[in-house]
Write a protein that holds these residues in place. Sequence first.
Motif, PDB file in Angstrom:
ATOM      1  N   VAL A   1       0.505  -1.297   0.042  1.00  0.00           N
ATOM      2  CA  VAL A   1      -0.359  -0.239  -0.085  1.00  0.00           C
ATOM      3  C   VAL A   1       1.358   1.285  -0.215  1.00  0.00           C
ATOM      4  CG1 VAL A   1      -1.775  -1.446   0.890  1.00  0.00           C
ATOM      5  CG2 VAL A   1      -0.235   0.171   2.269  1.00  0.00           C
ATOM      6  N   HIS A   2       0.186   2.176  -0.542  1.00  0.00           N
ATOM      7  CA  HIS A   2       1.077   4.060  -0.593  1.00  0.00           C
ATOM      8  C   HIS A   2       1.009   4.601   1.009  1.00  0.00           C
ATOM      9  CE1 HIS A   2      -2.773   5.979   0.141  1.00  0.00           C
ATOM     10  NE2 HIS A   2      -3.034   4.965  -0.068  1.00  0.00           N
ATOM     11  N   SER A   3       1.911   4.772   0.679  1.00  0.00           N
ATOM     12  CA  SER A   3       2.288   5.251   1.905  1.00  0.00           C
ATOM     13  C   SER A   3       2.082   6.843   3.071  1.00  0.00           C
ATOM     14  CB  SER A   3       4.001   5.422   2.607  1.00  0.00           C
ATOM     15  OG  SER A   3       4.433   6.121   1.304  1.00  0.00           O
ATOM     16  N   ASN A   4       1.232   6.904   1.660  1.00  0.00           N
ATOM     17  CA  ASN A   4       0.208   8.243   1.650  1.00  0.00           C
ATOM     18  C   ASN A   4      -1.208   8.559   3.202  1.00  0.00           C
ATOM     19  OD1 ASN A   4      -0.092  11.418   1.515  1.00  0.00           O
ATOM     20  ND2 ASN A   4      -1.704  11.132  -0.029  1.00  0.00           N
ATOM     21  N   LYS A   5      -1.115   8.404   4.009  1.00  0.00           N
ATOM     22  CA  LYS A   5      -1.775   8.338   5.057  1.00  0.00           C
ATOM     23  C   LYS A   5      -2.752   6.945   4.612  1.00  0.00           C
ATOM     24  CE  LYS A   5      -1.921  12.952   6.448  1.00  0.00           C
ATOM     25  NZ  LYS A   5      -2.396  14.340   6.755  1.00  0.00           N
ATOM     26  N   PRO A   6      -2.043   6.007   4.490  1.00  0.00           N
ATOM     27  CA  PRO A   6      -3.050   4.406   4.198  1.00  0.00           C
ATOM     28  C   PRO A   6      -3.920   3.944   5.675  1.00  0.00           C
ATOM     29  CG  PRO A   6      -1.097   3.731   4.758  1.00  0.00           C
ATOM     30  CD  PRO A   6      -0.640   5.254   4.683  1.00  0.00           C
ATOM     31  N   LYS A   7      -4.755   3.496   5.072  1.00  0.00           N
ATOM     32  CA  LYS A   7      -6.131   3.575   6.597  1.00  0.00           C
ATOM     33  C   LYS A   7      -5.964   1.203   6.764  1.00  0.00           C
ATOM     34  CE  LYS A   7      -8.292   7.031   6.952  1.00  0.00           C
ATOM     35  NZ  LYS A   7      -8.021   7.883   7.663  1.00  0.00           N
ATOM     36  N   VAL A   8      -6.062   1.295   7.174  1.00  0.00           N
ATOM     37  CA  VAL A   8      -5.909  -0.173   7.963  1.00  0.00           C
ATOM     38  C   VAL A   8      -6.838  -0.863   6.793  1.00  0.00           C
ATOM     39  CG1 VAL A   8      -6.380  -1.749   9.594  1.00  0.00           C
ATOM     40  CG2 VAL A   8      -5.648  -0.007  10.620  1.00  0.00           C
ATOM     41  N   LYS A   9      -8.199  -0.643   5.723  1.00  0.00           N
ATOM     42  CA  LYS A   9      -9.586  -1.211   5.818  1.00  0.00           C
ATOM     43  C   LYS A   9      -8.478  -1.084   3.917  1.00  0.00           C
ATOM     44  CE  LYS A   9     -12.090   3.419   4.199  1.00  0.00           C
ATOM     45  NZ  LYS A   9     -12.961   3.139   4.364  1.00  0.00           N
ATOM     46  N   ASP A  10      -7.476  -0.567   3.646  1.00  0.00           N
ATOM     47  CA  ASP A  10      -6.863  -0.714   2.809  1.00  0.00           C
ATOM     48  C   ASP A  10      -6.002  -1.337   2.999  1.00  0.00           C
ATOM     49  OD1 ASP A  10      -8.700   1.058   1.759  1.00  0.00           O
ATOM     50  OD2 ASP A  10      -6.979   2.982   2.695  1.00  0.00           O
ATOM     51  N   ALA A  11      -5.201  -1.556   3.799  1.00  0.00           N
ATOM     52  CA  ALA A  11      -3.923  -2.905   3.808  1.00  0.00           C
ATOM     53  C   ALA A  11      -4.897  -4.291   4.253  1.00  0.00           C
ATOM     54  CB  ALA A  11      -3.553  -2.302   4.570  1.00  0.00           C
ATOM     55  N   VAL A  12      -5.791  -4.268   4.650  1.00  0.00           N
ATOM     56  CA  VAL A  12      -6.192  -5.952   4.832  1.00  0.00           C
ATOM     57  C   VAL A  12      -7.132  -5.884   3.859  1.00  0.00           C
ATOM     58  CG1 VAL A  12      -8.399  -6.552   6.107  1.00  0.00           C
ATOM     59  CG2 VAL A  12      -7.031  -5.054   7.153  1.00  0.00           C
ATOM     60  N   GLN A  13      -7.772  -5.322   2.770  1.00  0.00           N
ATOM     61  CA  GLN A  13      -8.051  -5.768   1.413  1.00  0.00           C
ATOM     62  C   GLN A  13      -7.203  -5.946   0.264  1.00  0.00           C
ATOM     63  OE1 GLN A  13      -9.300  -2.379  -1.301  1.00  0.00           O
ATOM     64  NE2 GLN A  13     -11.432  -2.801  -0.383  1.00  0.00           N
ATOM     65  N   ALA A  14      -5.689  -4.763   0.627  1.00  0.00           N
ATOM     66  CA  ALA A  14      -4.871  -6.159  -0.266  1.00  0.00           C
ATOM     67  C   ALA A  14      -4.222  -7.052  -0.014  1.00  0.00           C
ATOM     68  CB  ALA A  14      -3.434  -4.890  -0.431  1.00  0.00           C
ATOM     69  N   VAL A  15      -4.183  -6.953   1.557  1.00  0.00           N
ATOM     70  CA  VAL A  15      -4.054  -8.823   1.959  1.00  0.00           C
ATOM     71  C   VAL A  15      -4.356  -9.901   1.195  1.00  0.00           C
ATOM     72  CG1 VAL A  15      -3.628 -10.086   4.261  1.00  0.00           C
ATOM     73  CG2 VAL A  15      -2.453  -7.928   3.680  1.00  0.00           C
ATOM     74  N   LYS A  16      -6.227  -9.721   1.663  1.00  0.00           N
ATOM     75  CA  LYS A  16      -7.510 -10.447   1.293  1.00  0.00           C
ATOM     76  C   LYS A  16      -6.932 -11.026  -0.061  1.00  0.00           C
ATOM     77  CE  LYS A  16     -10.897  -8.938   4.700  1.00  0.00           C
ATOM     78  NZ  LYS A  16     -11.908  -8.225   4.751  1.00  0.00           N
ATOM     79  N   ARG A  17      -6.985  -9.634  -1.247  1.00  0.00           N
ATOM     80  CA  ARG A  17      -7.177 -10.027  -1.862  1.00  0.00           C
ATOM     81  C   ARG A  17      -5.844 -11.177  -2.991  1.00  0.00           C
ATOM     82  NH1 ARG A  17     -10.301  -4.693  -4.113  1.00  0.00           N
ATOM     83  NH2 ARG A  17     -12.308  -5.118  -3.649  1.00  0.00           N
TER      84      ARG A  17
END
Length: 454
Positions: free
Chosen positions: A291-307
């Motif tokens: 995930v990008h380092s510009n204030k990423p949200k936890v939900k974005d990180a979790v979604q990336a892992v799931k996929r």
Amino acid sequence: MGRTYIVEETVGQYLSNINLQGNAFVSGLLIGQCSSQKDYVILATRTPPKEEQNENLKHPKTKLDNLDEEWTTEHANQVSRMLPGGLLVLGVFIITTLEMGNDFQNALRRLVFAMEKSMNKKRLWNFTEEEVSERVTLHICSSTKKIFCRTYDIHDPKSSAKPADWKYQNGLSASWLSLECTVHINIHIPLSATSVSYTLEKNTKNGLARWAKQIENGVYLINGQVKDEDCDLLEGQKKSSRGNAQATNHSFDVKVLTQLLLNSDHRSTATVQICSGSVNLKGAVKCRAYVHSNKPKVKDAVQAVKRDILNTIADRCEILFEDLLMNEIPEKKDSEKEFHILPHRVFVPIPGSTVMLCDYKFGDESAEEIRDHFIEMLDHMIQIEDLEIAEEINTACLSSFMNTEASLDSTDNEQPKQPIKTTVLLKIQHNIGVVAAFAVAVLAAGVSFHYFSD
């Protein structure tokens, strides 16, 4: 106001160095990540020409007659397998000698929609309503150096082109955040006798779709903690002199917890179905997401892992079925088991970036072959020593046998003698009879299968 695309400077250099070599145009893919505020492009790769196109270079066509939609779409499908969680094919670029008219834009529009439709068919997940649904087309005129950047809404078949900003930035993905996890799977997929007309691949995908719901509904621990999905991923990290969280080379460890049973307020009923066999996937897989380092949200990180979890399982099965089809390996007609090694994952870094791309390697493929495939698909030079094999060579195997009297307690006694350290064991068992299929607890059924086989 249209979308803004922040683009790695090396992408601009790559596009500038493309030589048309007498062609009317050169096209390719743009790879990166979407976010609510802006999109990021970290890689561009030209679509490799067909052999017949190479032979026709002496008589190039002035229009887009050579823009092969099917060929470009297949390239997008192949490249999408090589992207870890968090990365997508964001659109296409095309470089021409002349500025083109409306017919040209319509051709690009059809290509973007065809690509997205094809890639979406292979996914075990769906985009959410909140996600960005725009995909980009970038047209560069080599003679005037003009850039035309437009987007289309892939959820709206009638959408028209919208202008977008294209801005370069140096070291864009040099501080992106990585998330890594090892997922242990145990999936039992009964093959219904009523769906014998379906291919094994289609039956397997249908079974994986049920397992995918468990992954979607799982609990994700980031560095051992459950975090609120709307929190900043870097919350609690050390601050730099500028007040921003230091994210350079930052990696997060992720653990996945899945429920074996539904909540007590949900009633579940065991259904009995007549089956012609079963598919069993069992073992551990290495997953990575960025995930990008510009204030990423936890939900974005979790979604990336799931996929990434869903993609890597689906891709391995698909690659295996393709290999079996190409090699025309016949089914066994007796009780003898035949083992086929499933591909294991190989990672390679992008120069100047924390992001790594991936590919899949069968045991008999050499490092040189994997390197050549990277070069062909991504049009970037890589070194053999940069290849990182995430899993053991004997990561997975396929056991296929025909035996109407086969019993569960004999399945594990005939596995290969060599040790399998990280196993993704795919067993196809053709066993005419009645199999109890628990639709609400597929994973639990797989565990029961393993228990009785022991």
